[in-house]
Write an enzyme that holds these catalytic residues in place. Structure first.
Site, mmCIF file in Angstrom:
data_model
loop_
_atom_site.group_PDB
_atom_site.id
_atom_site.type_symbol
_atom_site.label_atom_id
_atom_site.label_comp_id
_atom_site.label_asym_id
_atom_site.label_seq_id
_atom_site.Cartn_x
_atom_site.Cartn_y
_atom_site.Cartn_z
ATOM 1 N N CYS A 133 45.376 32.483 12.626
ATOM 2 C CA CYS A 133 45.039 33.194 13.875
ATOM 3 C C CYS A 133 44.603 32.255 14.989
ATOM 4 O O CYS A 133 43.641 31.495 14.839
ATOM 5 C CB CYS A 133 43.945 34.225 13.603
ATOM 6 S SG CYS A 133 43.469 35.133 15.083
ATOM 7 N N ARG B 122 40.803 33.217 17.333
ATOM 8 C CA ARG B 122 39.517 33.273 16.634
ATOM 9 C C ARG B 122 38.284 33.012 17.486
ATOM 10 O O ARG B 122 37.166 33.189 17.021
ATOM 11 C CB ARG B 122 39.532 32.276 15.462
ATOM 12 C CG ARG B 122 40.373 32.751 14.300
ATOM 13 C CD ARG B 122 40.346 31.743 13.160
ATOM 14 N NE ARG B 122 41.438 30.785 13.219
ATOM 15 C CZ ARG B 122 41.480 29.659 12.507
ATOM 16 N NH1 ARG B 122 40.463 29.342 11.733
ATOM 17 N NH2 ARG B 122 42.509 28.848 12.588
#
Ligand code: ARG
Length: 357
Positions: free
Chosen positions: A62, A65
């Site tokens: 990801c 974050r």
């Protein structure tokens, strides 16, 4: 083993939050007794929330974050009935969508007796033989076996397919259309794009991963952030095994050739990002461009360094699918070690393919 994992989590969390050693010790005592008595333990709501946030922080794939501390948790651990389940799903859709100003949100069902959700995401378009999203053909077949019939367009929102604990039958639920925000895609300079009638949904709510916190596995935890533009414009729209739209868009843009050396394929990819981004903005729906997202990730890396934590990451996912070399994460490597708490793909065996195929 469970106690070990619990210990590690409680120590890390409570220290990050500056709890005293005696607070840590007494919580660990409590957990130890609970495990001895019942074989498991129940997270406090603070542990549940902070654990889910840590799991986001540790999500190697990801790029978003930086915002891990803003994750909102709906505690649905005590949900048992069908009514309560549907209510939790509806609440998630509504709160996360938030009229377009998307909130990062996770709904956490019981770790012991979770309802099963068969969909990959709560909102997703059906995939037919030659229409729709090819990535969703399997779940579409399952829905059809259960009696669902889509309108047969490229963008039929799939029903939710789920099973409650203690029940043997799958259930199906058509999401209320007013809870499914969608954005029609247009381009400021290429008016014909609009005529293709392409659109995308606002909120990507992953529903096929496990969440592990302190040795406890939560098997049903739909969660979402907001989109980065290239996820839709590059991957979903132009991957050859997804919507594969390059040629149709070339026609709409009135490009006369797609020869490699015309660079028109590349041009189309860029313009599609422009189209998706500004269409979302026009409808007041949260979305981030890839360059800004990468900057935010650099910020996250600085924060983590400050906190003396190592940032783990999966390079091939962190590098955006548009102009990768323009952002910093292209230019260095990451350790792909999986820290816990974290989100995990379900193992093949429990993977919920169509039981009829
Ligand atoms: N790539 C997935 C999709 O296109 C969504 C994954 C999660 N993305 C996000 N921005 N939180 O549907």
């Amino acid at each position: 083993m469970l106690l070990e994992k619990a210990r590690e989590f409680i120590n890390t969390m409570y220290r990050e939050l500056n709890y005293s050693q005696s607070a840590i010790d007494s919580r660990l005592d409590e957990i130890k007794n609970e495990i001895a008595e019942t074989g498991t333990y129940r997270h406090t709501s603070e542990e549940l929330t902070y654990g889910a946030r840590m799991a986001w922080r540790n999500s190697n794939r990801c790029i978003g974050r930086l915002f891990w501390e803003t994750l909102i948790v709906q505690d649905a651990r005590d949900v048992e009935t069908n009514e309560a389940f549907i209510e939790a799903i509806n609440t998630h859709l509504k709160e996360a969508t938030n009229g377009g100003k998307i909130k990062s949100y996770i709904t956490i069902f019981s770790p012991d007796q979770p309802p099963t959700i068969y969909n990959n995401q709560l909102i997703r378009y059906a995939g037919y033989e030659d229409k729709g999203d090819p990535a969703e053909r399997e779940i579409t077949k399952l829905a059809q076996h259960l009696g669902w019939q889509g309108a047969g367009t490229d963008f039929d929102v799939l029903p939710l397919i789920y099973q409650l604990p203690h029940e043997t039958q799958m259930r199906m639920y058509e999401l209320p259309p007013e809870l499914v925000l969608e954005v029609p895609i247009e381009h400021r300079n290429f008016p014909k794009l609009k005529e293709l009638g392409i659109k995308w949904y606002a909120v990507p709510i992953i529903s096929n991963m496990d969440l592990k916190i302190g040795g406890i596995t939560y098997g049903t935890v739909p969660f979402n952030g907001w989109y980065m533009v290239n996820e839709i414009a590059v991957r979903n729209f132009t991957d050859s095994y997804r919507y594969n739209l390059i040629e149709k868009v070339a026609e709409a843009f009135e490009f006369d050739t797609l020869k490699n050396t015309s660079f028109n394929k590349d041009r189309i990819v860029v313009e599609l990002n422009d189209a998706v981004y500004h269409s979302f903005k026009k409808h007041n729906v949260s979305i981030v461009d890839h360059l800004t997202a990468a900057k935010q990730f650099e910020h996250f890396e600085r924060n983590e360094k400050q906190a003396e934590r190592q940032v783990t990451g999966k390079w091939s996912w962190l590098v955006p699918s548009l102009s990768p070399t323009l952002v910093s994460n292209y230019h260095h490597g990451y350790s792909n070690e999986m820290k816990e708490p974290n989100f995990f793909y379900k193992k093949k065996a429990e993977k919920t393919g169509c039981p009829f195929h």
